[in-house]
Write a protein that holds these residues in place. Structure first.
Motif, PDB file in Angstrom:
ATOM      1  N   THR A  66      -0.319  -7.094   3.670  1.00  0.00           N
ATOM      2  CA  THR A  66       0.967  -6.454   3.955  1.00  0.00           C
ATOM      3  C   THR A  66       1.308  -6.416   5.438  1.00  0.00           C
ATOM      4  O   THR A  66       2.467  -6.210   5.801  1.00  0.00           O
ATOM      5  CB  THR A  66       0.971  -5.006   3.438  1.00  0.00           C
ATOM      6  OG1 THR A  66       0.001  -4.233   4.168  1.00  0.00           O
ATOM      7  CG2 THR A  66       0.646  -4.955   1.951  1.00  0.00           C
ATOM      8  N   GLY A  67       0.304  -6.582   6.310  1.00  0.00           N
ATOM      9  CA  GLY A  67       0.542  -6.463   7.736  1.00  0.00           C
ATOM     10  C   GLY A  67       0.430  -5.032   8.218  1.00  0.00           C
ATOM     11  O   GLY A  67       0.498  -4.762   9.423  1.00  0.00           O
ATOM     12  N   ALA A  68       0.254  -4.093   7.297  1.00  0.00           N
ATOM     13  CA  ALA A  68       0.096  -2.685   7.647  1.00  0.00           C
ATOM     14  C   ALA A  68      -1.386  -2.367   7.824  1.00  0.00           C
ATOM     15  O   ALA A  68      -2.254  -3.081   7.312  1.00  0.00           O
ATOM     16  CB  ALA A  68       0.692  -1.801   6.571  1.00  0.00           C
ATOM     17  N   ARG A  69      -1.665  -1.280   8.558  1.00  0.00           N
ATOM     18  CA  ARG A  69      -3.038  -0.863   8.798  1.00  0.00           C
ATOM     19  C   ARG A  69      -3.248   0.543   8.252  1.00  0.00           C
ATOM     20  O   ARG A  69      -2.317   1.365   8.240  1.00  0.00           O
ATOM     21  CB  ARG A  69      -3.334  -0.857  10.310  1.00  0.00           C
ATOM     22  CG  ARG A  69      -3.064  -2.171  11.011  1.00  0.00           C
ATOM     23  CD  ARG A  69      -2.946  -1.951  12.514  1.00  0.00           C
ATOM     24  NE  ARG A  69      -2.427  -3.114  13.205  1.00  0.00           N
ATOM     25  CZ  ARG A  69      -3.117  -3.874  14.062  1.00  0.00           C
ATOM     26  NH1 ARG A  69      -4.361  -3.577  14.330  1.00  0.00           N
ATOM     27  NH2 ARG A  69      -2.552  -4.910  14.637  1.00  0.00           N
ATOM     28  N   SER A 241      -4.583   1.458  -1.928  1.00  0.00           N
ATOM     29  CA  SER A 241      -5.527   0.799  -2.834  1.00  0.00           C
ATOM     30  C   SER A 241      -4.792  -0.156  -3.777  1.00  0.00           C
ATOM     31  O   SER A 241      -5.297  -1.234  -4.100  1.00  0.00           O
ATOM     32  CB  SER A 241      -6.326   1.832  -3.633  1.00  0.00           C
ATOM     33  OG  SER A 241      -5.503   2.590  -4.489  1.00  0.00           O
ATOM     34  N   ILE A 242      -3.570   0.216  -4.193  1.00  0.00           N
ATOM     35  CA  ILE A 242      -2.784  -0.675  -5.040  1.00  0.00           C
ATOM     36  C   ILE A 242      -2.410  -1.922  -4.259  1.00  0.00           C
ATOM     37  O   ILE A 242      -2.507  -3.054  -4.764  1.00  0.00           O
ATOM     38  CB  ILE A 242      -1.496   0.030  -5.538  1.00  0.00           C
ATOM     39  CG1 ILE A 242      -1.809   1.372  -6.180  1.00  0.00           C
ATOM     40  CG2 ILE A 242      -0.737  -0.881  -6.509  1.00  0.00           C
ATOM     41  CD1 ILE A 242      -2.750   1.336  -7.328  1.00  0.00           C
ATOM     42  N   ALA A 243      -1.969  -1.740  -3.012  1.00  0.00           N
ATOM     43  CA  ALA A 243      -1.578  -2.881  -2.181  1.00  0.00           C
ATOM     44  C   ALA A 243      -2.768  -3.825  -1.956  1.00  0.00           C
ATOM     45  O   ALA A 243      -2.612  -5.055  -1.999  1.00  0.00           O
ATOM     46  CB  ALA A 243      -1.033  -2.387  -0.841  1.00  0.00           C
ATOM     47  N   LYS A 244      -3.939  -3.256  -1.739  1.00  0.00           N
ATOM     48  CA  LYS A 244      -5.139  -4.093  -1.586  1.00  0.00           C
ATOM     49  C   LYS A 244      -5.418  -4.874  -2.866  1.00  0.00           C
ATOM     50  O   LYS A 244      -5.788  -6.050  -2.830  1.00  0.00           O
ATOM     51  CB  LYS A 244      -6.347  -3.225  -1.244  1.00  0.00           C
ATOM     52  CG  LYS A 244      -6.321  -2.618   0.151  1.00  0.00           C
ATOM     53  CD  LYS A 244      -7.536  -1.704   0.347  1.00  0.00           C
ATOM     54  CE  LYS A 244      -7.500  -0.992   1.681  1.00  0.00           C
ATOM     55  NZ  LYS A 244      -8.649  -0.059   1.837  1.00  0.00           N
ATOM     56  N   ARG A 268       7.145   0.988   1.679  1.00  0.00           N
ATOM     57  CA  ARG A 268       7.376  -0.322   2.271  1.00  0.00           C
ATOM     58  C   ARG A 268       6.124  -1.184   2.194  1.00  0.00           C
ATOM     59  O   ARG A 268       6.194  -2.394   1.997  1.00  0.00           O
ATOM     60  CB  ARG A 268       7.849  -0.152   3.723  1.00  0.00           C
ATOM     61  CG  ARG A 268       9.213   0.521   3.806  1.00  0.00           C
ATOM     62  CD  ARG A 268       9.672   0.757   5.225  1.00  0.00           C
ATOM     63  NE  ARG A 268      10.018  -0.495   5.891  1.00  0.00           N
ATOM     64  CZ  ARG A 268      10.519  -0.543   7.132  1.00  0.00           C
ATOM     65  NH1 ARG A 268      10.714   0.582   7.811  1.00  0.00           N
ATOM     66  NH2 ARG A 268      10.803  -1.700   7.678  1.00  0.00           N
ATOM     67  N   THR A 269       4.958  -0.554   2.337  1.00  0.00           N
ATOM     68  CA  THR A 269       3.702  -1.299   2.225  1.00  0.00           C
ATOM     69  C   THR A 269       3.544  -1.875   0.825  1.00  0.00           C
ATOM     70  O   THR A 269       3.184  -3.047   0.651  1.00  0.00           O
ATOM     71  CB  THR A 269       2.508  -0.382   2.547  1.00  0.00           C
ATOM     72  OG1 THR A 269       2.647   0.135   3.870  1.00  0.00           O
ATOM     73  CG2 THR A 269       1.185  -1.140   2.437  1.00  0.00           C
TER      74      THR A 269
END
Length: 424
Positions: A66-69, A241-244, A268-269
Motif C-alpha cells: 500500500t505504501g503506508a507504514r 492485517s487485512i491490507a497485508k 485509504r490504506t
C-alpha cells in the motif's frame, strides 16, 4: 455430493471503524482502533524519518504493497498524532488502524440434509434432526451442480484456480478442506495460524470443499485455497492485517480474493490494497454486511470489489442482509452448510457439536459462493482477465429475482450461466 454444515456467524466488520463477521442480528460494535499504532503514508518517503522524529516517533514496517507504514505510538495518543501528522505537507494521510471484530449470529433451528444453495429442487425433505423442512423455491440455488458438467475449477494446466480466503484461518485437520490449502500465512496477533475461531474454515469449505460422497461440496471443488489468517482466535484483527493479507494473496497469484468481513469506515490504506490487487489481475469479493440497512461496508463498497448480499431458500433477501444499489449481486446466505474445525473452536455450532459440519447464516456465507462462481469462470475460456470474469459473474446473474435494481444492482449469481454450461 457432499453435505455441508456451517455455524451461524458472518465475518463482516460491522462496527464503525471495526471489521466484524457478517452475521444477522448482530449489533454494531462501538467505534474503536488498535491502541499504540497508526497507519501513515508519506508523499516523499525520504522525509519519513525526519517527520516522525519531530513527533518522537520511529519509522515502522510497510503495510503490504500500500505504501503506508505501521507506526508505533504511545497508547491513547493515536488520534492526537494522526491530527498532527495530517497537517504536515510531506504526509499524504495518517489514519487509525481500525479494530476488526468477528460477530456470531443467532442459531438457526433448521438443519438441511442437502445444500440448497448449490442445487435445490424445491421439494420438502427431512432434516438431520428428523424434522420436515420446506425445500424452498427451486430457483433459489446457484445451479452449481449443472455448472460442474463443464468445469469444477481446474484451469487449462490442470491446476486448481487459486482463491485466497482472508479470514480466521483454515483448519489443518479436516478431510474435506485441509488438503485444498496450497499456502498459509498468519498476519493476526494469534500465536498460530490454526483456525481456533471457526469462521475461516466454514468460508473455505463453501468455496472449495472436496466433491465426493462424504461431507459437503464447495462451489468450486477443484479450486485451491490460499489461507490468509488476518483475524485472530477471538475473531478480531485490524485494517492493516487485512491490507497485508491482500498483498500476500497477490504475491501468491490468487485469481480470486474472498473477504467475508468489513468495516463501516473507509480506509485509504485498505482501498489502496484493494486497488493494487485489482491492478494485479485478481477478482475481489466481499460480504455486504448484516445490518439490514443500506449503510456501506468496506471493502465491499469499493468500486473494484464485488459486494454480495444474502438471500434465503425462498429466493428473497435475507432479513439481516445489508442492501442497496452499491451492492453488486446476491447469493444464498441463510442456513448454508459447510465445514468446521474437527476440534474445539470459539464459534458454537447449530447442533451443539464441537466439530465437523454445521450451518451458518450471513453475508459471510453468500460472499464465498460468489467467490467460488468467479473461480469457476476463471477456469473457462471467459477467464481472460479479472474484468471479463467479473462481468461474466454479474451479467449472468438472474435479474428476475425480486430486489434487482433496488436491493442489489444485478441478480442472484448463477454458476451454470456464468460458465455457459449446457443445461440438461
Amino acid at each position: 455430493m457432499k453435505k455441508t454444515v456451517i455455524a451461524g456467524f458472518a465475518a463482516l466488520m460491522m462496527g464503525l471503524g471495526a471489521i466484524t463477521f457478517a452475521g444477522p442480528g448482530n449489533a454494531a460494535p462501538e467505534p474503536s482502533h488498535i491502541a499504540g499504532q497508526i497507519m501513515v503514508k508519506f508523499r516523499v518517503d525520504a522525509a519519513a524519518v525526519g517527520v516522525l522524529r519531530r513527533h518522537g516517533l520511529s519509522d515502522g514496517p510497510w503495510i503490504g504493497s500500500t505504501g503506508a507504514r505501521l507506526i508505533k505510538v504511545p497508547a491513547g495518543k493515536e488520534l492526537q498524532l494522526i491530527d498532527a501528522l495530517s497537517r504536515n505537507p510531506n504526509v499524504e494521510y495518517a489514519e487509525p488502524d481500525h479494530v476488526v471484530t468477528a460477530a456470531t449470529d443467532q442459531p438457526n433451528v433448521d438443519y438441511f440434509p442437502s445444500q440448497y444453495a448449490l442445487h435445490n429442487t424445491g421439494q420438502e425433505f427431512t432434516s438431520t434432526m428428523g424434522v420436515k423442512v420446506a425445500g424452498g423455491t427451486p430457483d433459489a440455488d446457484v445451479d452449481a451442480v449443472e455448472a460442474w458438467a463443464k468445469t469444477t475449477g481446474a484451469g487449462i494446466t490442470g491446476a486448481g484456480i487459486r482463491v485466497a480466503v482472508l479470514d480466521t484461518g483454515v483448519t489443518s485437520s479436516h478431510d474435506d478442506i485441509s488438503s485444498q490449502v496450497d499456502a498459509r500465512v498468519n498476519y493476526s496477533d494469534a500465536a498460530t495460524g490454526e483456525d481456533i475461531y471457526g469462521h475461516g474454515t466454514h468460508v473455505a469449505g463453501i468455496i472449495a470443499a472436496i466433491k465426493n460422497t462424504v461431507g459437503v461440496s464447495g462451489v468450486c471443488p477443484d479450486c485451491d485455497i490460499l489461507d490468509g489468517k488476518v483475524l485472530n482466535d477471538q475473531g478480531s484483527g485490524s485494517t492493516s492485517s487485512i491490507a497485508k493479507g491482500i498483498g500476500w494473496a497477490v504475491e501468491k497469484e490468487a485469481k480470486v480474493i474472498n473477504m467475508s468481513l468489513g468495516q463501516r469506515v473507509s480506509s485509504r490504506t485498505l482501498e489502496i490494497a484493494v486497488n493494487n490487487a485489482w491492478k494485479a489481475g485478481a477478482v475481489i469479493v466481499a460480504a455486504a454486511g448484516n445490518a439490514g440497512t443500506q449503510a456501506k461496508i468496506y471493502p465491499g463498497a469499493y468500486p473494484n470489489v464485488i459486494a454480495v448480499a444474502a438471500t434465503d431458500n425462498k429466493n428473497v433477501k435475507a432479513s439481516f442482509s445489508t442492501y442497496g444499489k452499491w451492492v453488486d449481486v446476491a447469493a444464498p446466505g441463510v442456513s448454508v452448510y459447510s465445514t468446521f474445525p474437527n476440534g474445539s473452536f470459539v464459534l458454537g455450532t447449530q447442533n451443539n457439536r464441537s466439530h465437523g459440519y454445521d450451518i451458518a447464516s450471513g453475508t459471510s456465507m453468500a460472499s464465498p459462493i460468489v467467490a467460488g462462481v468467479a473461480a469457476l469462470v476463471w477456469s473457462t475460456s471467459a477467464g481472460t482477465g479479472n474484468a471479463s470474469v467479473r462481468d461474466k459473474v454479474e451479467s449472468s446473474a438472474d435479474e428476475k429475482i425480486y430486489g434487482t435494481g433496488t436491493y442489489w444492482a444485478n441478480g442472484l449469481v448463477n454458476a451454470c450461466d456464468a460458465v455457459d454450461c449446457v443445461r440438461p
